[in-house]
Design a protein around this motif. Structure first.
Motif, mmCIF file in Angstrom:
data_model
loop_
_atom_site.group_PDB
_atom_site.id
_atom_site.type_symbol
_atom_site.label_atom_id
_atom_site.label_comp_id
_atom_site.label_asym_id
_atom_site.label_seq_id
_atom_site.Cartn_x
_atom_site.Cartn_y
_atom_site.Cartn_z
ATOM 1 N N LEU A 65 0.820 -1.206 0.000
ATOM 2 C CA LEU A 65 0.000 0.000 0.000
ATOM 3 C C LEU A 65 0.857 1.260 0.000
ATOM 4 C CD1 LEU A 65 -2.682 1.487 0.153
ATOM 5 C CD2 LEU A 65 -2.712 1.059 2.630
ATOM 6 N N ASN A 66 1.939 1.238 0.785
ATOM 7 C CA ASN A 66 2.763 2.451 0.841
ATOM 8 C C ASN A 66 3.675 2.594 -0.374
ATOM 9 O OD1 ASN A 66 4.647 0.448 1.505
ATOM 10 N ND2 ASN A 66 5.779 1.821 2.867
ATOM 11 N N SER A 67 3.645 1.600 -1.289
ATOM 12 C CA SER A 67 4.437 1.702 -2.520
ATOM 13 C C SER A 67 3.723 2.521 -3.590
ATOM 14 C CB SER A 67 4.732 0.303 -3.076
ATOM 15 O OG SER A 67 5.352 -0.512 -2.119
ATOM 16 N N VAL A 68 2.404 2.667 -3.440
ATOM 17 C CA VAL A 68 1.620 3.371 -4.459
ATOM 18 C C VAL A 68 2.129 4.794 -4.631
ATOM 19 C CG1 VAL A 68 -0.671 4.223 -5.054
ATOM 20 C CG2 VAL A 68 -0.411 1.940 -4.060
ATOM 21 N N TYR A 69 2.325 5.479 -3.519
ATOM 22 C CA TYR A 69 2.806 6.857 -3.565
ATOM 23 C C TYR A 69 4.149 6.926 -4.289
ATOM 24 C CZ TYR A 69 4.142 11.530 -1.953
ATOM 25 O OH TYR A 69 4.538 12.838 -1.912
ATOM 26 N N THR A 70 5.061 6.053 -3.902
ATOM 27 C CA THR A 70 6.408 6.070 -4.484
ATOM 28 C C THR A 70 6.364 5.814 -5.983
ATOM 29 O OG1 THR A 70 7.250 5.201 -2.397
ATOM 30 C CG2 THR A 70 8.710 5.080 -4.298
ATOM 31 N N GLU A 71 5.587 4.834 -6.401
ATOM 32 C CA GLU A 71 5.541 4.490 -7.825
ATOM 33 C C GLU A 71 5.055 5.665 -8.666
ATOM 34 O OE1 GLU A 71 3.375 1.389 -10.925
ATOM 35 O OE2 GLU A 71 3.284 0.999 -8.761
ATOM 36 N N VAL A 72 3.976 6.283 -8.252
ATOM 37 C CA VAL A 72 3.399 7.372 -9.042
ATOM 38 C C VAL A 72 4.332 8.561 -9.102
ATOM 39 C CG1 VAL A 72 1.494 9.022 -9.174
ATOM 40 C CG2 VAL A 72 1.036 6.625 -8.621
ATOM 41 N N GLU A 73 4.992 8.879 -7.985
ATOM 42 C CA GLU A 73 5.866 10.047 -7.947
ATOM 43 C C GLU A 73 7.209 9.792 -8.640
ATOM 44 O OE1 GLU A 73 5.251 13.065 -6.950
ATOM 45 O OE2 GLU A 73 3.251 12.724 -6.117
ATOM 46 N N VAL A 74 7.820 8.641 -8.374
ATOM 47 C CA VAL A 74 9.145 8.366 -8.933
ATOM 48 C C VAL A 74 9.084 8.177 -10.446
ATOM 49 C CG1 VAL A 74 11.033 6.695 -8.986
ATOM 50 C CG2 VAL A 74 10.094 7.456 -6.790
ATOM 51 N N TYR A 75 8.050 7.486 -10.919
ATOM 52 C CA TYR A 75 7.935 7.253 -12.356
ATOM 53 C C TYR A 75 7.236 8.392 -13.090
ATOM 54 C CZ TYR A 75 9.746 2.537 -11.850
ATOM 55 O OH TYR A 75 10.571 1.462 -11.602
ATOM 56 N N ASP A 76 6.819 9.405 -12.337
ATOM 57 C CA ASP A 76 6.262 10.620 -12.927
ATOM 58 C C ASP A 76 5.140 10.298 -13.911
ATOM 59 O OD1 ASP A 76 6.029 13.335 -13.230
ATOM 60 O OD2 ASP A 76 7.536 13.481 -14.813
#
Length: 459
Positions: free
Chosen positions: A240-251
C-alpha cells in the motif's frame, strides 16, 4: 453632579481639586473607555466611545457563548483568511480607539490647571495607560496575522472546496512519512483513516498497515492501470505504501489537477487505493512529515499519550554495528506528556518491537496530536501555526478546517469512539490473499456503533 463631584464644572481656581479631578478622569477612563470625556463634559464623544466599548463587550459575550454552545460557526470563521483579517484589524482598531479616548480625557482634564508638581506625573501615567492598549493591539494584530498567513498557506489549494459528507460522516486519510533527503520519493510509514460523525463527533479510526497488498483502486487512472489487483507493479514490492512512491518516482501522467487542489499525484493514487480497501469516500487527506514532527509537538507544549508498553529509545542489534548498546532511556507505561524528541522516538523506536507495533504507535501519536491540537490553539496559536506549515500538508480548505476541529473536540473522551486495525486477528497483511470483504464489514460495523471483538478505544 457638579456640586457633589465637580467633574463637569470644576473650580478651576483650585489646583488641588483639578489634580484630583484629573486622576479621577484618567483612571475612570481606563476602566471604561469613554467615561472620562463623558464625565468631563464632552457628551458626544463620550457616548460614542461608550457605544464602542459596549459593542466590544457584546461581541466578547457572543464569542464566549458560541465557544460554549455553537463552536463550529466560530471555528469556521477563525480558519478563514477573511475571518482572521476582520479579527486582526478589529483588535488593532480597538487598541487605537482606547488611546484616542485617553487623549481626549487628558484634554478634558485641563492639565494647565492641575498642580504643577503633579502635572507631569498625570500626563506620564495617562500616556502609558493609553499606549498599553495600542501595544496590545499591535501584538495581537501581529499574532493573528501569523495565523492568517499560515492558514492561507496550509489549508487547501486555490481550487480546493468544501466536500459534502458521505452517510453523515467526514473521512480523513492521515499519512505519516519521512521525507528525508536520503530517500527517493516518500513511502508513508503509517496510513489511517479518521471517520467523524458530522453531528455527534463520534470517531472511528481505521489503521491500514503499509504491508497490505493485492488491493484495487476506485475509478481513476490507477484502476485503469491495475484494476482490482495491485500485484504486478513497477516497484520492488507492491504494498500500500508503494503506491505513492511508484506514481511520484515514475512521474506518471495522471492526476494532473492534484496540485491545484492542494494535493499530489502520489497522494491521490493512495486515496484511490484506500477508498477501495475501506469502502469509504475519502473527503480530505492530511500528510504529516515525521522528520519535522518534533517541532510541531514542542510548539504544542507536548502531547499526552497513553503508553501501553515500555519503549526503549534505540534499535535492535542486527549484528552490523560492533559498538551497539541496548537503550539506557525508556518511555515508561502510563499517560505521559512527551516532548518532540521523546515523541519522535516513541514513533520510530525499533527496539524489541515489531513493525506492527511501530505503525500502531505512529498512528496513536498522530491521532493524539490531531485530537489535542484544536485545544492547544487557544494559547499557543502562533507557535503552532509556524510549525504546522513545515510539518503538515493537507487539502482541507479554509473554513472546513474549523468544522473538522470542532468534530475533533467533540470526539474527545467519547465512550463510543473505536478503532479498527486491518491487522491480525482481523486480517493478515502477510497472507497470500487478503479478504477485504471482511475488512469492509468490520469497518461498517464500527461506523454503525456495533461492538467489535477486538475493539479498542481510539486515542
Amino acid at each position: 453632579m457638579s456640586n457633589a463631584l465637580p467633574l463637569k464644572h470644576p473650580d478651576t481656581s483650585s489646583p488641588a481639586l483639578m489634580t484630583r479631578r484629573a486622576w479621577w478622569l484618567v483612571f475612570a477612563n481606563l476602566v471604561i473607555p469613554g467615561i472620562g470625556p463623558l464625565l468631563a463634559g464632552n457628551r458626544r464623544f463620550g457616548r460614542a466611545a461608550l457605544r464602542v466599548w459596549l459593542g466590544a463587550i457584546v461581541t466578547l459575550i457572543v464569542v464566549l457563548v458560541l465557544a460554549l454552545v455553537l463552536r463550529a460557526p466560530l471555528l469556521f470563521v477563525l480558519t478563514t483568511v477573511w475571518g482572521l483579517g476582520i479579527v486582526k484589524w478589529l483588535l488593532l482598531a480597538y487598541g487605537l480607539w482606547m488611546l484616542v479616548t485617553m487623549i481626549e480625557t487628558v484634554r478634558q482634564a485641563r492639565l494647565v490647571k492641575v498642580d504643577a508638581a503633579a502635572r507631569g506625573l498625570v500626563l506620564l501615567v495617562a500616556v502609558l495607560l493609553g499606549a498599553l492598549p495600542v501595544f496590545g493591539g499591535v501584538f495581537a494584530w501581529a499574532q493573528v496575522g501569523q495565523v492568517q498567513s499560515a492558514v492561507q498557506t496550509l489549508f487547501g489549494g486555490k481550487k480546493a472546496g468544501l466536500t459534502l459528507p458521505s452517510d453523515g460522516r467526514i473521512n480523513i486519510m492521515v499519512l505519516g512519512a519521512d521525507r528525508g533527503e536520503d530517500r527517493e520519493g516518500s513511502r508513508p510509514d503509517s496510513i489511517s483513516v479518521m471517520s467523524f460523525d458530522m453531528w455527534s463527533g463520534q470517531l472511528v479510526t481505521i489503521g491500514l498497515p503499509r504491508l497490505l497488498h493485492g488491493f484495487g483502486f476506485v475509478d481513476g487512472p490507477m484502476r485503469d492501470m491495475y484494476g482490482d489487483d495491485y500485484s504486478d507493479c513497477n516497484v520492488d514490492v507492491c504494498y500500500l505504501n508503494s503506491v505513492y512512491t511508484e506514481v511520484e518516482v515514475y512521474d506518471y501522467d495522471m492526476y494532473q489537477d492534484a496540485e491545484d487542489h492542494g494535493s499530489e499525484r502520489g497522494i491521490e493514487a493512495t486515496r484511490d487505493a484506500v477508498e477501495w480497501i475501506t469502502g469509504l469516500d475519502i473527503h480530505y487527506y492530511v500528510l504529516v512529515d515525521m522528520a519535522g514532527f518534533a517541532t510541531l509537538i514542542d510548539a504544542m507544549g507536548g502531547v499526552e499519550v497513553d503508553v501501553q508498553e515500555r519503549v526503549g529509545l534505540g534499535i535492535n542489534d542486527d549484528g552490523t554495528n560492533p559498538d551497539w548498546q541496548p537503550p539506557s532511556v525508556y518511555i515508561e507505561p502510563g499517560k505521559q506528556v512527551l516532548n518532540g524528541e521523546m515523541a519522535l522516538w516513541y514513533a520510530r523506536s525499533r527496539y524489541e518491537s515489531t513493525d506492527y507495533d511501530r505503525m500502531q504507535r505512529q498512528r496513536q501519536l498522530q491521532d493524539a496530536v490531531i485530537a489535542q491540537l484544536p485545544g492547544k490553539m487557544a494559547s499557543r496559536s502562533s507557535q503552532i501555526m509556524q510549525a504546522v506549515d513545515d510539518v503538515v500538508q493537507t487539502d482541507i480548505p479554509q473554513g472546513a478546517a474549523g468544522l473538522i476541529a470542532d468534530l475533533a473536540l467533540k470526539s474527545r473522551g467519547r465512550d463510543d469512539n473505536s478503532r479498527v486495525a486491518l491487522a491480525p486477528p482481523l486480517v493478515d497483511p502477510e497472507a497470500e490473499q487478503i479478504d477485504y470483504d471482511v475488512a469492509r464489514s468490520a469497518i461498517r460495523d464500527a461506523l454503525d456503533g456495533k461492538p467489535q471483538p477486538e475493539d479498542t478505544p481510539a486515542e
